[in-house]
Write an enzyme that holds these catalytic residues in place. Structure first.
Site, PDB file in Angstrom:
ATOM      1  N   GLU A 183       0.888  -1.153  -0.146  1.00 12.36           N
ATOM      2  CA  GLU A 183      -0.124  -0.034  -0.088  1.00 12.36           C
ATOM      3  C   GLU A 183       0.987   1.300  -0.072  1.00 12.36           C
ATOM      4  OE1 GLU A 183      -3.027   0.227  -0.499  1.00 12.36           O
ATOM      5  OE2 GLU A 183      -3.868  -1.771  -0.089  1.00 12.36           O
ATOM      6  N   ARG A 226       0.849   3.852  -3.281  1.00  5.21           N
ATOM      7  CA  ARG A 226       0.333   5.209  -2.742  1.00  5.21           C
ATOM      8  C   ARG A 226       1.487   6.249  -2.616  1.00  5.21           C
ATOM      9  NH1 ARG A 226      -5.520   4.281  -0.172  1.00  5.21           N
ATOM     10  NH2 ARG A 226      -5.498   1.940  -0.579  1.00  5.21           N
ATOM     11  N   ASP A 265      -4.987  -9.404  -8.653  1.00  2.00           N
ATOM     12  CA  ASP A 265      -5.210  -8.461 -10.016  1.00  2.00           C
ATOM     13  C   ASP A 265      -3.975  -7.571 -10.335  1.00  2.00           C
ATOM     14  OD1 ASP A 265      -5.288  -7.061  -7.333  1.00  2.00           O
ATOM     15  OD2 ASP A 265      -6.939  -6.241  -7.529  1.00  2.00           O
ATOM     16  N   GLU A 269     -11.626   1.180 -10.817  1.00  2.00           N
ATOM     17  CA  GLU A 269     -11.308   0.033 -11.882  1.00  2.00           C
ATOM     18  C   GLU A 269     -12.214   0.230 -13.192  1.00  2.00           C
ATOM     19  OE1 GLU A 269     -11.271  -0.343  -8.603  1.00  2.00           O
ATOM     20  OE2 GLU A 269      -8.959  -1.026  -8.251  1.00  2.00           O
TER      21      GLU A 269
END
Ligand code: DMJ
Length: 460
Positions: free
Chosen positions: A123, A127, A250, A366
């Site tokens: 994360e 980010r 993903d 998405e």
């Protein structure tokens, strides 16, 4: 006779003049689209400002805004300025100079990774590291790169496992790591950021470590070319053999393709080509002529579930970027259907019945992101008009007085007190770029990381 001839000439002249004037009086569809594009470009920017201004008012200096209770949420014991770091490049692209300057000032004066604090590597990479790298490329302010390099060094201990695959958590000060059971998304979605850091600093270590990690994972694919959901990075053994393109896997696929394009790397290209073939063979599922991707056992390919959700909707973008427009368009139609079915998309559905498994909507990008790619690749107006629908339903269902709120249930539209930082980094950025003129952003010259931070292919 003379009279009728002159009448014919007159009416011919009238028709000719009408033909010249008509398009001005009655603009055709593409002219109308241009004015709609301008209108929506402006409106998306206003909604960005609505979100940012409320962050400023109630959450300044913290990670994220809680838009219902008008307060803030920090992920860890101290803030890492998640929203400003995630939102900065969107402000620059939107031409919001004053806002970009204040975010930059906050980041450069207050952001520090010199903290005795344990963080989740994936994360923070997508980010913060991604946000700082794109901030550097856009502003050319070296201080962004210095922060990125500092963070990159603090993250390096994650790779010290027997297999080279990263641990999930690291203490930024002590380098202590934990959580050896990880997943392909967290293991494989570090290469764009670590590779860019290597490029920009001239130090090859970051890219080498991230590439070794993803290669170790790829080498543990099954004999039919699929990966599972959870793997032990100490032993290299799978602990959950469910294969799909949803959360936890993903962006592993996304980064195989994107790393091959950003770094012109043939190893990544081979890994992507082989992986996408297996995914299309075993996970793709056609129901009543619609294309979906479900769940299967990674060893046998036997179907385990007919689920698809908001996170899976990233895949049309990858198919399009990988050159398979036909499949991308088909899957995008299914994603759009999923969005419309309940007025806004749920987290997961059973695509054979369209019934809901998980009813939340977390302001995710998405579906909108894939629509943006398809618009860029096909230029079909259909994708523009879908973008209008995405935007209007988002405003209608999620806008609140003090920002944007996630939904606890897309049927009741009950809200959750959360505005994730990726809403500013991704959701609003992809909407804005769909409506903005091409001159605003060089689509072909960049690769977006999975948090929509654009990284330049040829940064000079
Ligand atoms: C973002 O942080 C990234 O897009 C990630 O790859 C998946 N989850 C969120 C958005 O849904």
């Amino acid at each position: 006779m003379v009279n009728s001839l002159s009448r014919i000439r007159k009416s011919a002249l009238t028709i000719f003049l009408c033909l010249l004037i008509l398009p001005i009086i009655h603009p055709n569809r593409s002219d109308a689209q241009i004015s709609d594009k301008l209108k929506y470009e402006k409106e998306v920017k206003e909604e960005f400002l609505h979100s940012w201004n409320n962050y400023k008012k109630y959450a300044w200096g913290h990670d994220e805004l809680k838009p219902l209770s008008k307060t803030y949420h920090d992920w860890y014991k101290e803030s890492l300025l998640m929203t400003p770091v995630d939102g900065y490049d969107t402000m620059v692209l939107m031409g919001l100079k004053a806002e970009a300057d204040e975010a930059k000032e906050l980041i450069l004066t207050k952001l520090s990774f010199d903290k005795d604090m344990e963080i989740q590597a994936f994360e923070i990479t997508i980010r913060e590291l991604g946000g700082l790298l794109s901030a550097y490329e856009l502003s050319r302010d070296k201080r962004f790169l210095n922060l990125a390099a500092y963070l990159g060094n603090r993250l390096l201990p994650i790779f010290n496992s027997p297999t080279g695959m990263p641990y999930r958590y690291v203490n930024l000060k002590t380098g202590a790591t934990r959580d050896s059971i990880s997943n392909p998304a967290e293991i494989g979605s570090l290469t764009l950021e670590f590779g860019t850091l290597s490029r920009l600093t001239g130090n090859p270590i970051y890219f080498a470590k991230a590439k070794k990690a993803v290669t170790a994972l790829f080498n543990r694919r099954s004999s039919i070319g699929l990966v599972g959901t959870w793997i032990n990075v100490n032993t290299g053994k799978w602990t959950d053999r469910d294969s799909h393109i949803s959360g936890a896997i993903d962006s592993y696929y996304e980064y195989l393709l994107k790393a091959s394009l950003l770094f012109n790397d043939q190893d990544f290209k081979k890994m992507w080509d082989e992986s996408v073939q297996a995914v299309n063979k075993y996970l793709a599922d056609t129901v009543d002529g619609e294309l979906w991707y479900g769940h299967a056992d990674m060893d046998t390919g036997v179907v385990r579930g007919k689920f698809f959700g908001a996170l899976d909707a990233f895949f049309p973008a990858e198919l399009a970027l990988g050159g398979d427009l036909k499949r991308a368009e088909k899957l995008e139609n299914s994603c759009y259907k999923m969005w419309l079915y309940y007025g806004i998309e749920p987290e997961e559905i059973n695509y054979t019945t369209m019934s809901i498994d998980y009813p939340q909507y977390y302001l995710r990008p998405e579906n909108i992101e894939s629509n943006y790619y398809l618009y860029k690749f096909t230029r079909q107006k259909e994708y523009l008009s879908r973008a209008e629908t995405y935007f209007n339903t988002l405003v209608y269902n999620c806008r609140v007085e003090n920002g944007y709120a996630s939904l606890n249930d897309v049927r009741t539209k009950e809200k959750i007190d959360e505005m994730p930082s990726y809403f500013l980094a991704e959701t609003l950025k992809y909407l804005y770029l769909t409506f903005a003129p091409d001159s605003v952003f060089d689509f072909n010259g960049h690769i977006f990381n999975t948090e929509a931070h654009p990284l330049q292919k040829n940064f000079k």
